[in-house]
Design a protein around this motif. Structure first.
Motif, PDB file in Angstrom:
ATOM      1  N   ASP A 165     -22.363  18.991 -43.211  1.00 53.10           N
ATOM      2  CA  ASP A 165     -21.857  18.800 -41.849  1.00 53.10           C
ATOM      3  C   ASP A 165     -22.296  19.946 -40.934  1.00 53.10           C
ATOM      4  OD1 ASP A 165     -20.607  16.453 -42.556  1.00 53.10           O
ATOM      5  OD2 ASP A 165     -18.612  17.351 -42.760  1.00 53.10           O
ATOM      6  N   VAL A 166     -22.238  21.169 -41.444  1.00 56.93           N
ATOM      7  CA  VAL A 166     -22.642  22.319 -40.633  1.00 56.93           C
ATOM      8  C   VAL A 166     -24.106  22.211 -40.245  1.00 56.93           C
ATOM      9  CG1 VAL A 166     -22.978  24.821 -40.612  1.00 56.93           C
ATOM     10  CG2 VAL A 166     -20.903  23.858 -41.609  1.00 56.93           C
ATOM     11  N   LEU A 167     -24.966  21.946 -41.211  1.00 65.95           N
ATOM     12  CA  LEU A 167     -26.399  21.868 -40.921  1.00 65.95           C
ATOM     13  C   LEU A 167     -26.701  20.730 -39.954  1.00 65.95           C
ATOM     14  CD1 LEU A 167     -27.834  22.569 -44.483  1.00 65.95           C
ATOM     15  CD2 LEU A 167     -27.746  24.131 -42.527  1.00 65.95           C
ATOM     16  N   ARG A 168     -25.993  19.629 -40.085  1.00 68.72           N
ATOM     17  CA  ARG A 168     -26.208  18.505 -39.170  1.00 68.72           C
ATOM     18  C   ARG A 168     -25.776  18.847 -37.747  1.00 68.72           C
ATOM     19  NH1 ARG A 168     -23.022  14.045 -40.383  1.00 68.72           N
ATOM     20  NH2 ARG A 168     -24.363  12.813 -38.993  1.00 68.72           N
ATOM     21  N   SER A 169     -24.847  19.792 -37.612  1.00 69.67           N
ATOM     22  CA  SER A 169     -24.352  20.155 -36.285  1.00 69.67           C
ATOM     23  C   SER A 169     -25.217  21.194 -35.584  1.00 69.67           C
ATOM     24  CB  SER A 169     -22.909  20.690 -36.392  1.00 69.67           C
ATOM     25  OG  SER A 169     -22.888  22.011 -36.915  1.00 69.67           O
ATOM     26  N   VAL A 170     -26.181  21.782 -36.286  1.00 74.07           N
ATOM     27  CA  VAL A 170     -27.022  22.799 -35.655  1.00 74.07           C
ATOM     28  C   VAL A 170     -27.859  22.156 -34.549  1.00 74.07           C
ATOM     29  CG1 VAL A 170     -28.908  24.439 -35.984  1.00 74.07           C
ATOM     30  CG2 VAL A 170     -27.122  24.229 -37.724  1.00 74.07           C
ATOM     31  N   ARG A 171     -27.768  22.718 -33.367  1.00 72.15           N
ATOM     32  CA  ARG A 171     -28.553  22.217 -32.241  1.00 72.15           C
ATOM     33  C   ARG A 171     -30.018  22.582 -32.446  1.00 72.15           C
ATOM     34  NH1 ARG A 171     -26.738  24.716 -26.834  1.00 72.15           N
ATOM     35  NH2 ARG A 171     -24.815  23.653 -27.483  1.00 72.15           N
ATOM     36  N   LEU A 172     -30.887  21.590 -32.483  1.00 72.65           N
ATOM     37  CA  LEU A 172     -32.301  21.861 -32.697  1.00 72.65           C
ATOM     38  C   LEU A 172     -32.882  22.640 -31.524  1.00 72.65           C
ATOM     39  CD1 LEU A 172     -33.718  18.578 -34.288  1.00 72.65           C
ATOM     40  CD2 LEU A 172     -32.984  20.682 -35.412  1.00 72.65           C
ATOM     41  N   LEU A 173     -33.692  23.621 -31.824  1.00 70.18           N
ATOM     42  CA  LEU A 173     -34.314  24.435 -30.793  1.00 70.18           C
ATOM     43  C   LEU A 173     -35.454  23.666 -30.139  1.00 70.18           C
ATOM     44  CD1 LEU A 173     -34.536  27.858 -32.683  1.00 70.18           C
ATOM     45  CD2 LEU A 173     -32.783  27.117 -31.074  1.00 70.18           C
ATOM     46  N   THR A 174     -35.506  23.729 -28.821  1.00 72.12           N
ATOM     47  CA  THR A 174     -36.649  23.183 -28.104  1.00 72.12           C
ATOM     48  C   THR A 174     -37.813  24.160 -28.210  1.00 72.12           C
ATOM     49  OG1 THR A 174     -36.067  24.248 -26.017  1.00 72.12           O
ATOM     50  CG2 THR A 174     -35.054  22.094 -26.481  1.00 72.12           C
ATOM     51  N   ASP A 175     -38.988  23.725 -27.746  1.00 68.17           N
ATOM     52  CA  ASP A 175     -40.139  24.636 -27.763  1.00 68.17           C
ATOM     53  C   ASP A 175     -39.841  25.901 -26.975  1.00 68.17           C
ATOM     54  OD1 ASP A 175     -41.528  22.851 -29.292  1.00 68.17           O
ATOM     55  OD2 ASP A 175     -42.703  22.010 -27.640  1.00 68.17           O
ATOM     56  N   GLN A 176     -39.167  25.753 -25.838  1.00 68.20           N
ATOM     57  CA  GLN A 176     -38.830  26.926 -25.035  1.00 68.20           C
ATOM     58  C   GLN A 176     -37.792  27.792 -25.740  1.00 68.20           C
ATOM     59  OE1 GLN A 176     -40.630  27.427 -22.539  1.00 68.20           O
ATOM     60  NE2 GLN A 176     -39.676  29.156 -21.467  1.00 68.20           N
ATOM     61  N   ASP A 177     -36.827  27.148 -26.399  1.00 67.58           N
ATOM     62  CA  ASP A 177     -35.829  27.912 -27.158  1.00 67.58           C
ATOM     63  C   ASP A 177     -36.497  28.763 -28.235  1.00 67.58           C
ATOM     64  OD1 ASP A 177     -33.644  26.865 -25.802  1.00 67.58           O
ATOM     65  OD2 ASP A 177     -33.378  25.210 -27.218  1.00 67.58           O
ATOM     66  N   VAL A 178     -37.468  28.195 -28.944  1.00 67.17           N
ATOM     67  CA  VAL A 178     -38.115  28.930 -30.018  1.00 67.17           C
ATOM     68  C   VAL A 178     -38.778  30.189 -29.483  1.00 67.17           C
ATOM     69  CG1 VAL A 178     -39.936  28.859 -31.772  1.00 67.17           C
ATOM     70  CG2 VAL A 178     -38.458  26.879 -31.429  1.00 67.17           C
TER      71      VAL A 178
ATOM     72  N   VAL B  21     -39.113  25.747 -35.416  1.00 66.13           N
ATOM     73  CA  VAL B  21     -39.566  27.137 -35.527  1.00 66.13           C
ATOM     74  C   VAL B  21     -40.887  27.195 -36.276  1.00 66.13           C
ATOM     75  CG1 VAL B  21     -38.936  29.451 -36.292  1.00 66.13           C
ATOM     76  CG2 VAL B  21     -37.155  27.870 -35.528  1.00 66.13           C
ATOM     77  N   LEU B  22     -40.972  26.471 -37.376  1.00 63.56           N
ATOM     78  CA  LEU B  22     -42.212  26.463 -38.154  1.00 63.56           C
ATOM     79  C   LEU B  22     -43.383  25.956 -37.315  1.00 63.56           C
ATOM     80  CD1 LEU B  22     -40.835  25.077 -41.537  1.00 63.56           C
ATOM     81  CD2 LEU B  22     -41.747  27.366 -41.146  1.00 63.56           C
ATOM     82  N   ARG B  23     -43.169  24.882 -36.561  1.00 62.00           N
ATOM     83  CA  ARG B  23     -44.250  24.335 -35.737  1.00 62.00           C
ATOM     84  C   ARG B  23     -44.716  25.340 -34.691  1.00 62.00           C
ATOM     85  NH1 ARG B  23     -41.000  19.566 -35.755  1.00 62.00           N
ATOM     86  NH2 ARG B  23     -40.252  20.094 -33.660  1.00 62.00           N
ATOM     87  N   ALA B  24     -43.756  25.981 -34.040  1.00 59.71           N
ATOM     88  CA  ALA B  24     -44.116  26.915 -32.979  1.00 59.71           C
ATOM     89  C   ALA B  24     -44.801  28.158 -33.538  1.00 59.71           C
ATOM     90  CB  ALA B  24     -42.869  27.311 -32.183  1.00 59.71           C
TER      91      ALA B  24
END
Length: 477
Positions: free
Chosen positions: A253-266, A429-432
């Protein structure tokens, strides 16, 4: 309880430093009987006598905490088979027998798919189990494929994706402190907690591990598994029980709740760096790029930092910062929970209120609560620290994990969907990083890491308050 353990990679560093001492500790605690058998499998042209000699040498070197009798019993239980873990016939010879066997893949992660294929073709006795070290896969796609391969060999409950951090005493105490103390759980939320830092900073440099580390880096070696697991324990909702289903459901549940980082966030909320030449403890350390076995062109990071937020009722508004670095100036291995300031101080200007920080120290294991109290002068504020040192556990972390494997309790292992969710969190993060959208910074060995960015100076100063050395400890301990 399974009485056979087959270790592929049985002559490697993991076996020498952790698995053999763990088995000796289990024997000393009466958890392993005379019927237990260990089979080491590797490519060396050894026989069982040579392997037992090697086991005895490694236990003398790394297992001295266990009685000599326990170490001798482990050595006596050991045998050896030369085997290529990707060859089904070799694997079949190692696992042959009517009794179930626990198969430990103490191997480079790149070999996992071929090894699991070989186990499938070789066939395992009913009731057998498979143990894999981290990292589980190299990205989300490879993790899903590895899960599919494993599902064709044994049931999910018989797959142990182990992370020894979960068996550390202080890590377990995160749950104990939260769930067994009424004063903490009501304030364990974003209303009261401003930020959580999960840190594994070490003075240790590469230390001859280029063969593994240069293909992985700090993000995959530490953040994707160890530190995300700690995040789960800190942020999870209270489970009904600590059984495998309840505990692992809440972690997912915790991992599912993590807000995915956008390209700008990364770009703005992650950092990567590698160390330059420097000195640690009076010893010269070469640049990472100059370490033996390193390919500088891979741009492998030795420092990784990721800032995350959770989209959940409990944690909206709290920052979670995960960080790990090598060759730094000091060891700092802890979970630091920083509470928000009180709304009003009736003490005038005499002294400053210290932020309340609850630190779960991972190595050495302990707990510290930083507070503010009244000093020698009335209404003058002074910092206080309440510190507890935990007694050494009866079993080392790997001893606890091996016992769970042999007994068939997967509560502290990582479920397949959880492994995939962890990769999902870090996929942006890996992609960026792979496309160099985030620069690879540098820092001198023996320093505090890369210099603060201009816009994060205030944040870094707040972060410094999480360190035990940041403010004087004049109060009682």
């Amino acid at each position: 309880m399974i009485q056979r353990l087959a270790v592929f990679g049985g002559t490697g560093d993991l076996t020498a430093r952790y698995l053999l001492p763990a088995l000796a500790a289990l024997r000393a605690e009466g958890q392993l009987g005379d019927g237990f058998r260990l089979t080491g499998a590797s490519r060396e042209e050894w026989d069982s006598d040579r392997y037992r000699t090697w086991c005895a040498e490694q236990l003398d070197r790394h297992g001295g905490a266990s009685p000599a009798g326990a170490r001798r019993a482990v050595v006596a239980s050991a045998g050896y088979r030369r085997a290529d873990v990707t060859d089904a016939a070799d694997v079949a010879a190692v696992v042959a027998g009517d009794e179930p066997v626990a198969v430990y893949l103490a191997l480079p992660p790149a070999l996992f798919p071929r090894a699991v294929d070989a186990l499938h073709d070789a066939g395992l006795p009913p009731g057998s189990r498979i143990v894999l070290e981290k990292p589980f896969g190299e990205d989300l796609t490879s993790a899903r494929e590895l899960n599919r391969l494993l599902a064709d060999v044994v049931p999910e409950r018989a797959v142990f994706r182990v992370d020894h951090f979960l068996a550390m005493t202080t890590v377990q105490n995160v749950l104990g402190s939260r769930l067994a103390n009424r004063m903490l759980e009501p304030i364990w939320n974003s209303t009261h907690i401003a930020e959580v830092e999960i840190v594994w900073d070490e003075t240790l440099a590469l230390e001859g591990r280029a063969g593994y580390y240069d293909g992985v880096g700090a993000l995959k070696d530490m953040v994707q598994n160890h530190l995300l697991q700690l995040l789960c324990l800190v942020a999870m909702e209270p489970p009904i029980t600590l059984g495998e289903r309840d505990l692992r459901d809440r972690k997912v549940d915790v991992l599912r709740s993590v807000r995915l980082l956008t390209d700008q966030d990364v770009v703005h909320r992650t950092r990567r760096a590698r160390y330059l030449p420097g000195r640690i403890g009076g010893h010269a350390v070469p640049a990472y790029a100059d370490e033996e076995g390193v390919d500088p062109g891979r741009h492998t990071e030795t420092y990784a930092e990721v800032e995350l937020e959770l989209d959940s009722w409990r944690w909206s508004g709290t920052t979670f910062r995960l960080r790990s670095g090598k060759a730094l100036g000091r060891d700092r291995k802890e979970v630091a929970v920083r509470f928000r300031p009180v709304p009003h101080l009736p003490f005038g200007h005499e002294g400053e209120a210290r932020p309340n920080v609850l630190r779960f120290e991972l190595e050495p294991e302990g707990m510290t609560l930083d507070m503010t109290g009244i000093g020698a002068h009335a209404q003058a504020l002074t910092p206080l620290s309440l510190t507890a040192r935990l007694k050494p556990p009866h079993l080392p972390a790997y001893g606890r994990l091996l016992l769970d494997v042999l007994k068939g309790d997967p509560a502290l292992s990582i479920r397949g969907d959880e492994a995939e969710e962890a990769w999902r969190v870090l996929a942006p993060v890996l992609r960026a990083w792979e496309s160099n959208r985030v620069p690879l910074e540098e820092y001198p060995a023996g320093s505090d890491g890369p210099a603060p960015r201009p816009f994060e100076g205030d944040r870094r100063r707040r972060s410094d308050l999480l360190h035990p050395e940041a403010l004087p400890h004049d109060g009682p301990h």
